[in-house]
Design a protein around this motif. Sequence first.
Motif, PDB file in Angstrom:
ATOM      1  N   HIS A  29      32.513  51.505 -28.962  1.00  0.00           N
ATOM      2  CA  HIS A  29      31.168  51.264 -28.439  1.00  0.00           C
ATOM      3  C   HIS A  29      30.894  52.054 -27.164  1.00  0.00           C
ATOM      4  O   HIS A  29      30.396  51.508 -26.175  1.00  0.00           O
ATOM      5  N   ASN A  30      31.211  53.334 -27.221  1.00  0.00           N
ATOM      6  CA  ASN A  30      30.877  54.229 -26.110  1.00  0.00           C
ATOM      7  C   ASN A  30      30.210  55.466 -26.704  1.00  0.00           C
ATOM      8  O   ASN A  30      30.793  56.129 -27.566  1.00  0.00           O
ATOM      9  N   PRO A  31      28.990  55.807 -26.272  1.00  0.00           N
ATOM     10  CA  PRO A  31      28.282  56.964 -26.844  1.00  0.00           C
ATOM     11  C   PRO A  31      29.064  58.261 -26.769  1.00  0.00           C
ATOM     12  O   PRO A  31      28.956  59.103 -27.668  1.00  0.00           O
ATOM     13  N   VAL A  32      29.869  58.435 -25.727  1.00  0.00           N
ATOM     14  CA  VAL A  32      30.638  59.675 -25.581  1.00  0.00           C
ATOM     15  C   VAL A  32      31.671  59.786 -26.705  1.00  0.00           C
ATOM     16  O   VAL A  32      31.856  60.848 -27.304  1.00  0.00           O
ATOM     17  N   GLY A  33      32.348  58.694 -26.999  1.00  0.00           N
ATOM     18  CA  GLY A  33      33.316  58.711 -28.085  1.00  0.00           C
ATOM     19  C   GLY A  33      32.664  58.928 -29.442  1.00  0.00           C
ATOM     20  O   GLY A  33      33.206  59.622 -30.304  1.00  0.00           O
ATOM     21  N   LEU A  34      31.476  58.335 -29.639  1.00  0.00           N
ATOM     22  CA  LEU A  34      30.762  58.528 -30.899  1.00  0.00           C
ATOM     23  C   LEU A  34      30.308  59.977 -31.048  1.00  0.00           C
ATOM     24  O   LEU A  34      30.305  60.531 -32.154  1.00  0.00           O
ATOM     25  N   GLU A  35      29.912  60.595 -29.935  1.00  0.00           N
ATOM     26  CA  GLU A  35      29.559  62.019 -29.973  1.00  0.00           C
ATOM     27  C   GLU A  35      30.753  62.855 -30.406  1.00  0.00           C
ATOM     28  O   GLU A  35      30.619  63.790 -31.204  1.00  0.00           O
ATOM     29  N   ALA A  36      31.928  62.520 -29.884  1.00  0.00           N
ATOM     30  CA  ALA A  36      33.140  63.261 -30.259  1.00  0.00           C
ATOM     31  C   ALA A  36      33.437  63.080 -31.747  1.00  0.00           C
ATOM     32  O   ALA A  36      33.792  64.042 -32.441  1.00  0.00           O
ATOM     33  N   LEU A  37      33.289  61.870 -32.251  1.00  0.00           N
ATOM     34  CA  LEU A  37      33.511  61.622 -33.671  1.00  0.00           C
ATOM     35  C   LEU A  37      32.579  62.462 -34.527  1.00  0.00           C
ATOM     36  O   LEU A  37      32.989  63.060 -35.527  1.00  0.00           O
ATOM     37  N   CYS A  38      31.319  62.533 -34.140  1.00  0.00           N
ATOM     38  CA  CYS A  38      30.321  63.253 -34.932  1.00  0.00           C
ATOM     39  C   CYS A  38      30.421  64.758 -34.779  1.00  0.00           C
ATOM     40  O   CYS A  38      29.672  65.495 -35.428  1.00  0.00           O
ATOM     41  N   GLY A  39      31.345  65.216 -33.937  1.00  0.00           N
ATOM     42  CA  GLY A  39      31.603  66.642 -33.853  1.00  0.00           C
ATOM     43  C   GLY A  39      32.400  67.149 -35.045  1.00  0.00           C
ATOM     44  O   GLY A  39      32.535  68.366 -35.219  1.00  0.00           O
ATOM     45  N   ARG A  40      32.903  66.233 -35.871  1.00  0.00           N
ATOM     46  CA  ARG A  40      33.655  66.604 -37.067  1.00  0.00           C
ATOM     47  C   ARG A  40      32.738  66.440 -38.276  1.00  0.00           C
ATOM     48  O   ARG A  40      32.426  65.314 -38.702  1.00  0.00           O
ATOM     49  N   ALA A  41      32.280  67.550 -38.836  1.00  0.00           N
ATOM     50  CA  ALA A  41      31.311  67.502 -39.942  1.00  0.00           C
ATOM     51  C   ALA A  41      31.864  66.764 -41.153  1.00  0.00           C
ATOM     52  O   ALA A  41      31.134  66.058 -41.849  1.00  0.00           O
ATOM     53  N   ALA A  42      33.172  66.905 -41.412  1.00  0.00           N
ATOM     54  CA  ALA A  42      33.758  66.240 -42.575  1.00  0.00           C
ATOM     55  C   ALA A  42      33.643  64.724 -42.456  1.00  0.00           C
ATOM     56  O   ALA A  42      33.536  64.023 -43.463  1.00  0.00           O
ATOM     57  N   PHE A  43      33.657  64.208 -41.244  1.00  0.00           N
ATOM     58  CA  PHE A  43      33.548  62.770 -41.044  1.00  0.00           C
ATOM     59  C   PHE A  43      32.105  62.299 -41.192  1.00  0.00           C
ATOM     60  O   PHE A  43      31.829  61.265 -41.787  1.00  0.00           O
TER      61      PHE A  43
END
Length: 342
Positions: free
Chosen positions: A176-190
């Motif tokens: 529940h941290n926007p910065v971590g979610l941004e990092a996750l969404c940096g992976r297109a396969a995910f």
Amino acid sequence: MNDWTPKPNLSATLHKLPLTAEEGFVLSRLDGSTSVRHLLALTGLPPERLQAILSRLVAHGAVLPSTPAPRPPPLEARTDAPGEEPAAEEEAPPLEPEEEAPEDATVEVAAGNWRAVFERLLHPLPEDERASRARTAEEPELSAFCFDPVPTVIKSVLENMRVGLGHARLIARHHHNPVGLEALCGRAAFTMDGGVRRWLVRNPQLPSGLFRRLWAGRRLLEQYKVSMDRDVPEGTRRTAREVMRTRFNTAPAEERVELILTTEGRVLTSLMGLAVDGKTAALLCGRTFRSPMLIQNIARWSAAPPALIAHLLKQEAVRRQPQLRMLLQRHPNAPADARRGG
């Protein structure tokens, strides 16, 4: 074997089975619709290792054994009379876009165990040590690190060579941290995974800008479903409606028609003030309308094209229901003769 789709045995008492952490990890990734071929990508395990684990799960009774597909009947079993043409098969209706199955009780139990591992063993460690360990962690620690609230640790998890879709889904749901979610969404396969997207939109910390980037190019129907999902926070639902309205202006006519028909016109209340082009109107006018709900919603749509109102007035469903005919006759785009009662 790669085409086999392992299915969990729902009647098994999981907590009584002698499962290892690795077997529990694989079992938590089974939803009854994912084949072994896709499980390889989901778990990140080598093929031989995954096959061995699945075999042990079957032996434990946690997974149902594979069953061969039924063989087609022999040609001589056909009942067509000699000289007759084979009967034409009814064309199957178009399938709805496939959706991910919701996580079952097995996944919930496993997630609870991983959270407990994090809280008991990992959370007391200093932040920099957790970030360092997360880069090389193996199961079950790797899944446990997905519950870390610190974005730096989540970034380290994503750098781990063993990270897979299962870990991405955990992060999307529980971080529940926007910065971590941004990092996750940096992976297109995910972000292409339906499970990751499902949990992202339900995450109250998903930034609206990130939602716009990920969903702006998706189909109108998918955007509509997000905007109507009660499990999605109101802020994200509002953003989804805005994104849908923007895309409606540029979407292909076929996609607009699909949206209107599939929702039986319910979407039209969210599209007030938006008009449709001639091709969209022509496609709608080329169809037979039988749903009273759809006709009623179009009759209340101020931007309904005049040609569509005239077309609806000719439908058998409208002729049989005076209340629908009256709604259409009162529409500002109704033909003049229809408004006069002609």
